[in-house]
Design an enzyme around this catalytic site. Structure first.
Site, short mmCIF file in Angstrom:
data_model
loop_
_atom_site.label_atom_id
_atom_site.label_comp_id
_atom_site.label_asym_id
_atom_site.label_seq_id
_atom_site.Cartn_x
_atom_site.Cartn_y
_atom_site.Cartn_z
N HIS A 58 0.82 -1.22 0.00
CA HIS A 58 0.00 0.00 0.00
C HIS A 58 0.85 1.27 0.00
CE1 HIS A 58 -3.33 -2.62 0.67
NE2 HIS A 58 -2.94 -2.96 1.89
N LYS A 106 -7.37 0.24 10.03
CA LYS A 106 -8.35 0.09 8.96
C LYS A 106 -9.22 -1.13 9.24
CE LYS A 106 -5.09 0.17 5.89
NZ LYS A 106 -4.04 0.62 6.83
N HIS A 220 -6.99 -4.69 -1.34
CA HIS A 220 -6.24 -5.93 -1.16
C HIS A 220 -6.36 -6.88 -2.34
CE1 HIS A 220 -6.68 -4.57 3.08
NE2 HIS A 220 -5.42 -4.92 3.09
N GLY A 397 -6.13 -13.77 -2.66
CA GLY A 397 -5.16 -14.62 -3.33
C GLY A 397 -3.90 -14.95 -2.56
N GLY A 482 -13.06 -13.92 16.83
CA GLY A 482 -13.35 -13.43 15.48
C GLY A 482 -14.81 -13.22 15.17
N THR A 490 -16.68 -19.87 7.10
CA THR A 490 -15.33 -19.69 7.61
C THR A 490 -14.75 -21.05 7.97
OG1 THR A 490 -15.91 -19.51 9.96
CG2 THR A 490 -16.05 -17.48 8.65
#
Length: 575
Positions: A58, A106, A220, A397, A482, A490
């Site tokens: 980034h 973020k 991303h 990816g 999470g 998930t």
């Protein structure tokens, strides 16, 4: 793939070495992927510290925004992967004094988990810490994603505002409140004409036709919310701004700052063309554009795309935007370097404790444990290409390369694990994965094995029922940390049926029957995610576009579970 790199696995480390050469006012924290203000010791007890970071790729974020008037430290993860908890904690320790530290994060699962855990650990050491979450993406506001809106280039505006406020001597709570209020008046929308190519993957993360563009995408490498036909620059500018104005309010005075951000491969010419129409469009809609910036603020490798961010202004925010800073990537920053800027500081923090090496295992249990872990690692390494391709379709990816990197690290550390002590080995494994896997999977796998190890330590581990309870508790720990539950698409959707099958095993079932049945249940659970709507993680941004493709994280978990079972069915291991 044509890139100016040496080895793909070295790009982040060599980038940081280069940034240290190019930024004399910054210092590298030895042993960590952390850059920080070289004058940190001189200011740490006079103003709060500001720490941000995220995956690499980034640039100029986040190192470019370190300096007086902006950040105190930036933490870098692998490409598009959250930095690990240890590095974030090390950054906090390096720059925070009595006034405390503010973490600017973020809104991505891995960043929230790792920064949140590091903040909690810092508080336990007596360092005051607060955290603000930036979720300026408006592309996802009409979706049902439980993850929420992503953090995009508007985060740089937040860095500037809180940096200037901190430099004025405001308290931690005051600066945190300033940052949170700014986030509520901030909105960003992005678009891309082509995907970026990660050095660790070697090919674009998605493909577009000649007349297509991805609208409402993140940073991303994941595809956008929708794919549409190309538009002219003026049309596209209005498309982005209309979406922004629809979802956000910028105050009754309608005073705004505008950021036209290059996502990596967009030319200055194109940015200028967009900026010119953005100004015209906003003024026609009765907005007062106080400041407009164009350039590369927060990129996505070499993606040919842009994002537009709008920040609602008042007199204080305008003053903070204009306040001086020596951060190199902020426009109009002074380029002169003072004497302190010539200093290079290296601070070495205590290394984390590890188990002492135990090469000579005394028990069959220890030998079986080592073979099982090795088999799991080998299976993940062999599955790298498959997992990468699956994640390229539904995520960013990088899962295959991340799993391979972590598996290789576990194999390297395996001789340091006390394999004769199963519970201690699970906890050691959890610490390795927490540190090496990164992203959101690092904390999740870390807490899985730490919790399971703690349970077995208290109950013993020589019965299948106790293993079932330990893994069940580990699964519960993942959900607690999470937020995932069965059906959310998930890794839980593979782990939950595995535990349920162990629990349901008949008392007279053989070890082979019990383990293989549980593994088959995990595999079916992983494959069933192909028909689930995603609620968490980056797949949640794509909604029904992922249907028909299983969750790569669930497949990865089923992969190593099968490898472990194949080893243990032929041993005297008590499960």
């Amino acid at each position: 793939m044509k890139k100016f790199i040496n080895r793909a696995e070295d790009v982040v480390e060599e980038m940081l070495q280069g940034l240290a050469v190019l930024s004399p006012s910054l210092a590298r924290l030895s042993g960590h992927r952390v850059m920080f203000r070289a004058d940190a010791d001189a200011v740490r007890d006079h103003q709060i510290a500001l720490v941000s970071g995220g995956g690499s790729g980034h640039e100029p974020a986040h190192t470019g925004y370190i300096g007086p008037g902006m950040l105190s430290a930036g933490v870098a993860g692998e490409v598009f992967t959250s930095p690990d908890t240890d590095s974030i904690l090390a950054a906090i320790r390096a720059v925070a004094g009595k006034p405390g530290a503010l973490l600017i994060v973020k809104n991505y699962t891995g960043d929230r988990l790792n920064f949140g855990l590091a903040g909690e650990m810092a508080r336990s050491e007596g360092i005051p810490v607060e955290m603000i979450i930036v979720d300026d993406d408006v592309a996802l506001e009409d979706t049902a994603s439980a993850t929420g809106a992503r953090g995009l280039a508007g985060t740089v505006f937040v860095h500037k505002l809180v940096g200037a406020a901190a430099a004025e001597g405001k308290t931690l709570s005051e600066v945190a409140a300033i940052g949170r209020a700014a986030v509520k008046s901030l909105a960003t929308m992005g678009v891309s004409l082509s995907a970026g190519t990660s050095p660790t993957v070697g090919r674009p993360s998605f493909a577009l036709g000649e007349d297509e563009m991805e609208l409402g995408l993140g940073i991303h490498g994941e595809p956008g919310v929708t794919r549409t036909h190309l538009q002219s620059a003026d049309q596209l500018t209005e498309t982005l701004l209309t979406a922004i104005l629809k979802h956000q309010h910028f105050g009754e005075a309608e005073r705004v700052a505008v950021m036209i951000n290059n996502l990596g491969a967009t030319t200055e010419m194109e940015l200028a063309i967009v900026a010119r129409h953005a100004l015209s469009f906003l003024e026609r809609n009765k907005f007062i554009v106080e400041r407009i910036y164009a350039g590369t603020f927060l990129s996505s490798l070499d993606m040919a795309g842009i994002s537009i961010s709008l920040l609602g202004l008042n007199d204080d925010r305008l003053r903070w935007l204009d306040a001086p800073t020596s951060a190199l990537a902020w426009p109009n920053a002074p380029r002169q370097r003072s004497g302190i800027a010539e200093m290079q500081i290296t601070r070495k923090l205590p290394a984390p404790q590890t188990c002492s090496a135990r090469q000579d295992l005394q028990t069959e249990t220890g030998r079986a444990t080592k073979r099982a872990i090795t088999a799991a690692c080998d299976a993940l390494i062999a599955a790298e290409t498959e997992l990468t391709e699956m994640d390229r379709i539904v995520g960013d990816g990088d899962l295959g390369t991340s799993m391979k990197r972590a598996a290789s690290a576990v194999k390297d550390a395996l001789d340091t694990y006390p394999s004769d002590d199963v519970s201690a080995t699970l906890k050691a494994l959890g610490h390795t994965l927490r540190h090496e896997l990164g992203g959101s999977y690092g904390p999740l796998y870390g807490v899985l094995f730490l919790r399971a190890g703690n349970v077995l330590e208290s109950t013993g581990w020589k019965e299948t029922s106790r293993w079932a309870r330990a893994i069940e508790e580990g699964s519960r720990a993942i959900s607690e940390l999470g937020g995932a539950k069965p059906g959310d698409r998930t890794m839980i959707d593979a782990l939950h049926p595995f535990v349920a099958s162990l629990r349901a095993a008949a008392p007279n079932s053989s070890r082979r029957e019990t383990l293989l049945a549980a593994v088959e249940a995990a595999q079916r659970g992983a494959e069933s995610t192909a028909q689930m709507m995603p609620r968490l993680g980056r797949s949640s941004y794509l909604r029904d576009r992922v249907l028909g493709h299983p969750d790569p994280g669930a497949i990865a978990l089923a992969t190593w579970l099968r490898a472990v079972a194949d080893v243990l069915v032929g041993t005297a291991f008590p499960v």
